[in-house]
Write a protein that holds these residues in place. Structure first.
Motif: not given
Length: 474
Positions: A188-191, A254-258, A315-320, A344-351
């Motif tokens: 998972v990536y949240c930025w 607000h982002l990681v909650e999902v 992964h959490w990314m901030d500051g652009g 969100m990256i899965g074995t069959k697709g992404k959201i």
């Protein structure tokens, strides 16, 4: 005539008595959860300017809350809310308000700076008051664990102010995931493009005159004693570790909650981070440990849950900083909402989704699979987050669900603050060296302790200013 007058007098007296009865707080009439005849929740607000102002208004707009008391250390910030609710009695010190008025309060809203969230919320909970606390729930990991435990101990209705958790997006993503549309999510990536306040800077030299409307000692609360400086209040405190929690505290909830909710994540088992630096001149890089860094990238590992096939890397990314653009995204399609996003990256697709889980879509966006609605939606979505809490408080503990109770938002806050441990550790300067960089911090969740880099454990449970200690035993 005498009988009629007596009857008329009795009816009038009964009506007056009934009218008086309706303003008595619910807990006085029968304990937590009692529905008074007026069906109004008597709410007190601590921190009623800025976000607190909109929170208070949203509770009132539910039609089921009475704004009974207001408390703020800054008369300037509270002016608009006091003007909107002139009948609400006003205090500067939350301790005085709770001491004098607790018999007339059903629930408390907390919306001051991060470093005082826990002492305000726990004081209310110990009196049996339901609480709504702005995000992030707390400043420290220990505080989050305390509030999570206290919610169960005192049997009060709780909600954190990450209103996006009441949006349809989280529920839709959960339905997609459980239907198997993207397989097993493992990464998972949240930025975010925040901070939008100063970070990576030196503490201002000198001191400024304290505005007459501000009680600086009450504002400091648990934080170390320091002279007042310009531009710290009302917003820029977010970039200083003594008071705020940086971009992670501001936007992480607000982002990681999902992904946190959808995947059933709990506690981080390890985390490592890298941070951006600034140049104080063309030859020298500056690192200022008192201030959150201008940008960061934290990588957290979560243990396998009953909803995943194995561990999850977040992964959490901030500051652009942003992750690599997914190959399934067309050249002109916006990645997230432009500044923020969830992938969100899965074995069959992404959201892919925006802030608050809004605009969730499968990748490529040409995918339009439909699944059955499985989870009940919150009326009004994010705006209904407030009414949801009010109605749950009226119903009583355990009677109605809320989107962000402390049993969920407490662990969510802990995982974000764990990432902040790694970020702070990367900035720790010891004789010109940075021993916390390039380390993976290993977390002992039961004992709330990093086992391989003791220097950051001082931030798990910080030392409060004398006279402001929060005492709690599990």
């Amino acid at each position: 005539m005498s009988d009629k007058n007596s009857r008329r007098s009795f009816i009038k007296q009964a009506a007056v008595a009934a009218a008086a009865f309706t303003i008595v707080p619910r807990h006085v009439l029968g304990g937590s959860g009692f529905v008074a005849p007026s069906d109004k929740l008597m709410v007190a607000g601590i921190g009623v300017g800025g976000k607190g102002e909109s929170d208070i208004k949203s509770f009132y707009d539910s039609g089921k809350a009475e704004i009974a008391f207001l408390c703020d250390v800054d008369d300037r910030r509270s002016a608009k809310t006091r003007g909107r609710f002139p009948k609400a009695k006003y205090y500067k010190d939350y301790r005085e308000m709770l001491d004098k008025e607790h018999k007339h309060i059903d629930a408390v809203s907390v919306s001051g700076p991060d470093h005082n969230h826990a002492i305000h919320a726990l004081a209310a909970m110990e009196l049996g008051k339901h609480v709504y606390v702005q995000k992030p729930l707390t400043h420290d990991i220990w505080e989050a664990r305390v509030l999570t435990d206290a919610a169960k101990r005192y049997k009060v209705v709780t909600q954190m102010g990450n209103q996006g958790s009441s949006n349809d997006g989280t529920r839709q993503v959960k339905e997609w995931y459980e239907a198997g549309l993207v397989g097993d999510v493992h990464t998972v990536y949240c930025w975010t493009d925040r901070p939008v306040w100063p970070q990576g800077i030196k503490w201002p030299a000198g001191k400024a005159e304290i505005p007459k409307e501000l009680d600086w000692d009450l504002w400091l609360g648990t934080a170390p004693q320091k002279d007042y400086v310009d531009h710290l209040v009302p917003f820029n405190w977010r970039g200083w570790w003594d008071y705020g929690t940086g971009a992670l505290g501001d936007m992480g909830c607000h982002l990681v909650e999902v992904p946190f909710s959808v995947l059933g994540l709990q506690y981080v088992q390890d985390v490592h981070a890298s941070v951006g630096t600034v140049y104080v001149d063309e030859f020298k890089r500056g690192v200022f440990p008192e201030s959150c860094p201008p940008s960061s990238h934290a990588t957290m590992t979560f243990p396998k849950t009953d909803r995943t096939a194995g561990p999850v890397t977040l992964h959490w990314m901030d500051g652009g900083i942003q992750p690599a653009r997914p190959e399934e995204l067309e050249a002109n399609e916006i990645f997230g909402d432009g500044g923020n996003g969830i992938l969100m990256i899965g074995t069959k697709g992404k959201i892919l989704a925006d802030t608050y889980g809004e605009n969730a879509r499968l990748l490529p966006t040409s995918r339009k699979e439909q699944v059955a609605l499985k989870y009940e939606r919150v009326p009004g979505q994010a705006s209904g987050h407030y009414a949801q809490w009010v109605e749950a408080c009226i119903a009583g503990y355990g009677k109605k669900e809320v989107s962000a109770p402390f049993e969920i938002s407490g662990p969510l806050t802990e995982c974000l603050l764990m990432a902040n441990l790694a970020i702070r550790g990367a900035d720790m300067n010891v004789d010109g060296k940075y021993p916390g960089r390039n380390l993976k911090l290993l977390w002992d969740n039961d004992n709330m302790k990093v086992t391989n880099f003791d220097m950051v454990n001082q931030f798990v449970k910080r030392e409060y200013r004398s006279g402001w200690e929060m005492k709690y035993k599990f």
